[in-house]
Enzyme design. Structure first.
Site, PDB file in Angstrom:
ATOM      1  N   GLY A   1       0.976  -1.262  -0.015  1.00  0.00           N
ATOM      2  CA  GLY A   1       0.041  -0.114   0.219  1.00  0.00           C
ATOM      3  C   GLY A   1       0.830   1.528   0.125  1.00  0.00           C
ATOM      4  O   GLY A   1       0.468   2.523  -0.174  1.00  0.00           O
TER       5      GLY A   1
ATOM      6  N   CYS B   1     -28.283  -9.318 -16.303  1.00  0.00           N
ATOM      7  CA  CYS B   1     -27.538  -8.930 -17.546  1.00  0.00           C
ATOM      8  C   CYS B   1     -28.616  -9.499 -18.610  1.00  0.00           C
ATOM      9  O   CYS B   1     -28.990 -10.594 -18.618  1.00  0.00           O
ATOM     10  CB  CYS B   1     -26.100  -9.706 -17.656  1.00  0.00           C
ATOM     11  SG  CYS B   1     -25.488  -9.804 -19.490  1.00  0.00           S
TER      12      CYS B   1
ATOM     13  N   CYS C   1     -26.415 -12.482 -20.666  1.00  0.00           N
ATOM     14  CA  CYS C   1     -26.422 -13.874 -20.132  1.00  0.00           C
ATOM     15  C   CYS C   1     -27.247 -13.968 -18.737  1.00  0.00           C
ATOM     16  O   CYS C   1     -27.045 -15.189 -18.131  1.00  0.00           O
ATOM     17  CB  CYS C   1     -24.785 -14.085 -19.747  1.00  0.00           C
ATOM     18  SG  CYS C   1     -24.126 -13.169 -18.428  1.00  0.00           S
TER      19      CYS C   1
ATOM     20  N   CYS D   1     -23.441  -7.499 -18.851  1.00  0.00           N
ATOM     21  CA  CYS D   1     -21.979  -7.411 -17.863  1.00  0.00           C
ATOM     22  C   CYS D   1     -20.928  -6.477 -18.403  1.00  0.00           C
ATOM     23  O   CYS D   1     -20.666  -6.331 -19.588  1.00  0.00           O
ATOM     24  CB  CYS D   1     -21.554  -8.895 -18.089  1.00  0.00           C
ATOM     25  SG  CYS D   1     -22.494 -10.096 -17.130  1.00  0.00           S
TER      26      CYS D   1
ATOM     27  N   CYS E   1     -19.112 -12.620 -19.352  1.00  0.00           N
ATOM     28  CA  CYS E   1     -20.432 -12.717 -20.239  1.00  0.00           C
ATOM     29  C   CYS E   1     -20.295 -13.784 -21.223  1.00  0.00           C
ATOM     30  O   CYS E   1     -21.195 -14.417 -21.198  1.00  0.00           O
ATOM     31  CB  CYS E   1     -20.826 -11.323 -20.504  1.00  0.00           C
ATOM     32  SG  CYS E   1     -22.513 -11.074 -21.070  1.00  0.00           S
TER      33      CYS E   1
END
Lengths: 232, 257, 305
Positions: free
Chosen positions: C39, C248, C251, C273, C279
């Site tokens: 970080g 979606c 899909c 998606c 997808c």
């Protein structure tokens, strides 16, 4: 018995630096003692330094020499050398002062002006205000005025507010600068009673009383300051 | 007798060849309000910054009575320790509230910031605290989601005071807290400050050039001139019976309305 | 010309991966430090790249420094492999490294991304490289760089909650939806780059190594595999990800990050998606959304597959 106030060899000179460093001697070698329950009246012509001495006793003016002991919570405190916070504690607990003119914070209601010293000592605000209201009424300040700021009051009314503020707490030492100066007879009598009551409970009082009749009723000794005047 | 909250020893600060203040020494106890007066350029603000941990003095020490460690030199602390102290125990109120407020953040967020910085993580509690403090400085809590830019100068100063006091500091430094406000606003702010100082038993160091402000708020006074303290004592002593020529000049220069 | 250079893959006018070897070493040293201090923002001497700032110059330099001839590279932008940024970066690396590229998340060894983390769980033999515009999460609240460094050094992060407080005060909930600040390994506050906060939970304890590059700001940082990553929140307003009422349209997925697609200028729209590879896989497995096979989306599915 130990005195409540012991003044020894006190001297005070004002130096006016802005006016050619003029020296204004006020008094020199002032010594006296005041015991509990006693009332000492400061006398002398105008300009003799009565108010200056009284203000010195309150720690407001700083004398140049000598000592100025006040009995405070079992010991003696010399106001000449005390730290500021000690002087403030003395003012809160031991020394009550009724000045010649009411000097208060603007816009604070009369009742709060009077109750404030008691609240500062830890009294509950409601009870302090109730006692303040009673005292104000005794001094003939009508309840209708309690909520107003004293700035708009007449001279006599302001004076009585000032007296009420000084007498709400049972200070062991009371300093009174002309407490009856602008009062009518009836109100003057109330103030005289208040002073006598304070003496009866054991307060040591030092005062300036212009009115000889009042002086005779409240004081048992006079202290003439004109004898301590020093030459420039 | 307890240790002084703040003890200053032989403190001095210079900017290059210019001496801003020198030989400052005093002790201050909890519950005291100390006023520093003097004309502009007399070193008041430099001294205040040194006392508040914002400016390392060139010489001397500033000892603060820390809760755990006891009396400690502010500038002997590591920087994170000093920063922690400054955001918990010490408060600073600047003359211009815009220097201390986040103008892009709501009033409530400004007050809450100090709590969040010190670890508060409960939104509801932060908000309640902020609303409470806005009320105590006589700002409408109903406007807590407004930005400080929509507030008047006097309100912004109140907001800054709320933001400073919300973490309950032990010692607050104020630099001309009523400067730049018109007279009536200034008077109300003084009333408020006086009440808060009494109510919270705050210790404070207040820099001002206004003797009336000093009389109203301060127990004690230090008079500064050309970087030095020329006179100090009880406020009413200094103002009613000034001894030093400069203090006499200051006192005699005040206009009576 | 030496034998090694003759057999070097890619455009012979450039070194492998475009950057010279010394630069790559410099960046890899920075990355090693970044991995060692999860970080923490490591400054590096960012190079001029043949793309403008804001197009992923930081991510590209990271990728260029760690890519090898046997890597399989996937580049996504907003989750899709076929958007302009993804296509041009993929083409760039094809040219300067000639490595194999793929759109299959599972097949890639190295994934450079802008604005998304793939829906499919990444594995410990994969590396995810983020393109970062503003690496300093404190920037909006603290303009002074010197002060930001101190705040990081002493973890004085309380001020970050002010922004979240403002959101709740104004909207009733934390309205920040992307670049949602995170605590890495409970030590350094970091910017996850402008990924939707939907993806934040994927960052914690991820099996893959996560590397971040900010070209203009000249900063590198990293989240090593299996590191704790916590999104900031309040006790009474816990961190939440976005939810959709729709699924979606192609899909039928209900658990993926959805983009709204406008179909015509009469208000017709659908949700799909954002992760095009995810997808496509679902459709290949037989999942069907309400709009699948519809005339209006023919272009969409053909392009995506």
């Amino acid at each position: 018995m130990t005195p409540m106030i012991a003044v020894k060899d006190l001297s005070k000179t004002f130096v006016l630096h802005l006016q050619g460093s003029t020296r204004l001697p006020v008094f020199d070698a002032v010594s006296f003692e005041v015991a509990a329950g006693e009332c000492l009246a400061l006398v002398g012509p105008s300009g003799a330094g009565k108010s200056t001495l009284l203000r010195s006793l309150y720690g407001n003016y700083r004398p140049d020499g000598g000592s100025l002991a006040v009995r405070h919570e079992g010991g003696a405190v010399d106001l000449m050398t005390a730290e500021p916070r000690t002087v403030l504690t003395l003012r809160r607990r031991t020394i009550g002062h009724v000045s010649q003119f009411l000097r208060v914070i603007p816009r604070v209601a009369t009742l709060d002006v009077v109750a404030e010293p008691a609240i500062a000592l830890g009294e509950a605000p409601e009870s302090a205000r109730a006692r303040a209201a009673a005292l104000l009424e005794r001094l003939n300040i009508a309840p209708g005025m309690h909520g107003l700021a004293p700035a708009t009051f007449s001279g006599g009314e302001q004076q009585r507010v000032n007296v009420a503020r000084g007498f709400l707490v049972d200070y062991p030492v009371l300093l009174l600068d002309e407490p009856t100066a602008s009062l009518d007879t009836a109100n003057r009598d109330v103030v005289v009673d208040l002073i006598l009551e304070a003496r009866a409970r054991g307060a040591a009082v030092v005062g300036i009383f212009h009115d000889a009749a009042v002086r005779d009723r409240v004081a048992d000794r006079c202290f003439d300051l004109s004898a301590f005047r020093t030459a420039a | 007798m307890s240790a002084p909250l703040l003890q200053v020893e032989a403190l001095g600060h210079r900017f290059g060849r210019i001496v801003a203040c020198r030989d400052i020494a005093f002790a201050m106890h909890a519950g005291e309000v100390l006023g520093i007066v003097g004309e502009s350029g007399s070193g008041k603000t430099t001294l205040l910054n040194c006392l508040a941990g914002r400016l390392a003095p060139t010489c001397g020490r500033v000892l603060y009575d820390m809760r755990v460690k006891g009396s400690t030199d502010l500038y002997a602390l590591s920087e994170p320790e000093r920063r922690l102290l400054m955001r918990t125990d010490l408060g600073f109120v600047t003359q211009n509230p815009r220097d201390a407020l986040r103008m892009g953040i709501s009033a409530g967020g400004n007050v809450g910031e100090r709590l969040m910085v010190n670890g508060a993580r409960h939104y509801g509690a932060i908000r309640d605290s902020a609303a409470d403090w806005l009320g105590r400085v006589e700002l409408d809590p109903g406007r807590m989601d407004d930005r400080p830019g929509t507030y008047s100068g006097g309100m912004q100063q109140r907001l800054q005071i709320a933001k400073t006091l919300v973490v309950k500091p032990r010692l607050v430094f104020m630099d001309e807290p009523t400067g730049g406000l018109d007279v009536s606003v200034q008077a109300r702010l003084l009333d408020l400050l006086r009440g808060l100082v009494r109510e919270l038993g705050l210790s404070a160091v207040i820099v001002t050039h206004d003797l009336a402000v000093a009389r109203l708020l301060a127990d004690r006074l230090m008079v500064m001139r050309a970087g030095e303290v020329v006179e100090q004592g009880l406020t009413d002593q200094v103002l009613d019976d000034p001894h030093h020529p400069y203090t006499q000049l200051l006192v005699s220069s005040v206009l009576q309305p | 010309m030496s034998a090694a250079e003759k057999t070097r893959p890619g455009d012979p006018a450039y070194n492998f991966g475009y950057l010279d070897e010394q630069t790559k070493r410099m960046i890899r040293r920075g990355l090693l430090k970044a991995v060692a201090i999860p970080g923490y923002q490591v400054p590096f001497a960012s190079r001029e790249m043949p793309l403008p700032y804001g197009w992923g110059t930081g991510g590209i330099q990271v990728t260029a420094s760690i890519i090898g001839p046997h890597d399989r590279l996937k580049v996504i932008d907003q989750g899709a492999d076929d958007t302009t940024n993804a296509v041009s970066i993929r083409r760039f690396f094809q040219r300067v490294t000639a490595v194999e590229t793929t759109e299959e998340t599972a097949q890639a060894t190295l994934i450079q991304t802008r604005h998304r983390i793939p829906e499919r769980d990444l594995t410990d033999d994969q590396i995810l490289v983020y393109q970062v515009p503003i690496p300093e999460p404190l920037r909006q609240l603290e303009p002074r760089e010197s002060e930001c460094r101190k705040i990081h050094a002493w973890q004085e992060y309380g001020v970050m909650h002010v922004g979240l407080y403002e959101d709740i005060a104004r909207w009733g909930h934390i309205a920040r939806t992307y670049d949602y600040p995170v605590m890495v390994n409970e030590r350094y506050l970091s910017a996850p780059s402008p990924i939707p906060k939907f993806d934040n939970p994927k960052m914690t304890r991820m099996a893959a190594l996560q590397l971040f590059g900010a070209g203009r700001e000249k900063r590198l940082y990293a989240i090593p595999p299996h590191t704790d990553v916590r999104s900031l929140d309040f006790e009474d307003h816990p961190f939440e990800v976005q939810h959709w009422d729709e699924v979606c349209g192609l899909c039928g997925a209900a658990e993926s990050f959805l983009d709204e697609v406008i179909l015509d200028d009469r208000g017709g729209h659908m949700y799909v998606c954002s992760d095009s590879d995810f997808c496509r896989h679902r459709r290949e497995q037989g999942h069907r959304g309400a709009m699948a096979g519809h005339e209006a989306v023919r272009g969409l599915t053909e392009q995506a597959s």
